[in-house]
Design an enzyme around this catalytic site. Structure first.
Site, PDB file in Angstrom:
ATOM      1  N   LEU A 146      43.921   9.975 -32.100  1.00 22.49           N
ATOM      2  CA  LEU A 146      43.200  10.641 -31.024  1.00 22.49           C
ATOM      3  C   LEU A 146      43.945  11.944 -30.734  1.00 22.49           C
ATOM      4  O   LEU A 146      45.177  11.994 -30.809  1.00 22.49           O
ATOM      5  CB  LEU A 146      43.177   9.780 -29.752  1.00 22.49           C
ATOM      6  CG  LEU A 146      42.329   8.508 -29.772  1.00 22.49           C
ATOM      7  CD1 LEU A 146      42.462   7.776 -28.432  1.00 22.49           C
ATOM      8  CD2 LEU A 146      40.862   8.807 -30.056  1.00 22.49           C
ATOM      9  N   ASP A 147      43.208  12.995 -30.393  1.00 20.31           N
ATOM     10  CA  ASP A 147      43.852  14.238 -29.996  1.00 20.31           C
ATOM     11  C   ASP A 147      44.805  13.985 -28.838  1.00 20.31           C
ATOM     12  O   ASP A 147      44.589  13.066 -28.032  1.00 20.31           O
ATOM     13  CB  ASP A 147      42.810  15.264 -29.547  1.00 20.31           C
ATOM     14  CG  ASP A 147      41.916  15.735 -30.678  1.00 20.31           C
ATOM     15  OD1 ASP A 147      42.299  15.541 -31.842  1.00 20.31           O
ATOM     16  OD2 ASP A 147      40.843  16.282 -30.381  1.00 20.31           O
ATOM     17  N   ARG A 148      45.829  14.813 -28.723  1.00 21.74           N
ATOM     18  CA  ARG A 148      46.775  14.677 -27.620  1.00 21.74           C
ATOM     19  C   ARG A 148      46.037  14.646 -26.273  1.00 21.74           C
ATOM     20  O   ARG A 148      46.335  13.844 -25.394  1.00 21.74           O
ATOM     21  CB  ARG A 148      47.757  15.853 -27.620  1.00 21.74           C
ATOM     22  CG  ARG A 148      48.760  15.795 -26.480  1.00 21.74           C
ATOM     23  CD  ARG A 148      49.189  17.184 -26.063  1.00 21.74           C
ATOM     24  NE  ARG A 148      49.998  17.855 -27.068  1.00 21.74           N
ATOM     25  CZ  ARG A 148      51.328  17.761 -27.136  1.00 21.74           C
ATOM     26  NH1 ARG A 148      51.973  17.035 -26.248  1.00 21.74           N
ATOM     27  NH2 ARG A 148      51.985  18.396 -28.074  1.00 21.74           N
ATOM     28  N   ASN A 243      38.947  16.985 -34.060  1.00 20.45           N
ATOM     29  CA  ASN A 243      38.241  17.775 -33.037  1.00 20.45           C
ATOM     30  C   ASN A 243      36.722  17.696 -33.153  1.00 20.45           C
ATOM     31  O   ASN A 243      36.004  18.567 -32.638  1.00 20.45           O
ATOM     32  CB  ASN A 243      38.667  19.248 -33.081  1.00 20.45           C
ATOM     33  CG  ASN A 243      40.125  19.482 -32.723  1.00 20.45           C
ATOM     34  OD1 ASN A 243      40.625  20.579 -32.881  1.00 20.45           O
ATOM     35  ND2 ASN A 243      40.845  18.470 -32.259  1.00 20.45           N
TER      36      ASN A 243
END
Length: 307
Positions: A146-148, A243
């Site tokens: 997962l993105d930060r 993203n």
């Protein structure tokens, strides 16, 4: 010398033995029934409590699955040091764990795994330290990310074989991944699908409506609510590109709230308004159907209250 070593070893062995009640498996069966047989008089409720409290280990790995299959030669241990196996971290919560996988919910602001440019503490580092407390040979293997800035549910493997099984059969095993997001503006459509080819440019991901050599990506969306100049959406992924949701929402003209990189100039929540709230899959080893779901973040609901 032999007597001296022998005497020195006895207290160490006694202390080690005192940490666990140990049972050796002699025939195939399930963990629940095995413990009920070995711990005469114990109720099913009590066994489930032991599993929930994470004090049951199979071959030095915490096991929480009551129907976990046992094979002859395995070692089942009941820990007398509950605190050793507890896990508390402000950025990470364990939702499920067995010998093969660990499912967690991470908060926004925490990296899933370190990158070449960023060597900081990550969810993987935190979980590695945790499993090594149980046995120094244990470690965590990355399956997806997962993105930060994104919060929510994600899964790691606990051995390399399980990692490869998940990665090589991801679309067969993982059947439902859903996110909730708040986007800028009011959506024109109640539902729809975004398809494009995405290319990682390192600092950002670009999107093309035609094949330009990027990775084909598909995002389905459903508009739940419109209020205060925002829209609350539920999204389901067919693909899991870097993203992906953020780029696809930008392409619709409705960037994710708080996402300055992809065109949003508003940040009323002080975070990216994107949360992975649901993950459903077939267990890579036992093939059991697994479902995990968390509530929508409270700030998301608050922002969407009509004024």
């Amino acid at each position: 010398m032999a007597r001296k070593n022998s005497k020195a070893n006895k207290p160490i062995m006694a202390r080690a033995a005192a940490k666990y009640t140990t049972y050796r498996v002699s025939e195939p069966g399930e963990l629940m029934e095995f413990l009920m047989k070995k711990m005469a008089g114990i109720s099913r409720t009590r066994v489930k409590a032991l599993l929930t409290n994470r004090v049951v280990l199979v071959d030095n790995t915490i096991q929480t699955l009551y129907n976990y299959p046992l094979q002859p030669g395995m070692c089942v241990q009941i820990s007398r040091e509950k605190h050793k196996h507890e896990f508390h971290h402000p950025m990470l919560k364990i939702l499920y764990e067995d010998a093969y996988i660990i499912v967690v919910e991470k908060k926004e602001g925490l990296l899933s795994v370190a990158t070449e440019r960023q060597k900081e503490r990550t969810a993987q580092h935190i979980l590695n330290e945790y499993v090594k407390r149980i046995h120094k040979g244990n470690r965590i293997y990355v399956v997806h990310r997962l993105d930060r800035e994104t919060s929510g549910i994600m899964m790691y493997a606990k051995d390399e074989k399980t990692q490869h099984t998940l990665r090589d059969n991801w679309h067969d095993l993982v059947r439902d991944r859903r996110y909730v997001t708040i986007v800028q503006g009011e959506m024109e459509q109640d539902e729809g699908t975004v398809c494009s080819w995405l290319t990682d440019r390192k600092l950002y991901v670009s999107s093309s409506p035609t094949d330009d050599g990027g990775k084909y990506s598909v995002t389905h969306y459903h508009t739940i609510k419109r209020a205060n100049g925002f829209s609350l959406l539920e999204l389901q992924l067919e693909t899991g590109r870097k993203n992906q949701i953020r780029v696809h929402m930008q392409s619709l003209g409705h960037p994710v709230v708080g996402d300055e990189r992809y065109g949003c100039e508003m940040n009323p929540l002080g975070r990216l308004a994107l949360h992975a709230f649901k993950l459903c899959f077939y267990h890579p080893v036992t093939h059991e159907w697994m479902e995990f779901e968390t509530p929508y973040p409270t700030p998301f609901k608050t922002l969407m209250l009509k004024k």
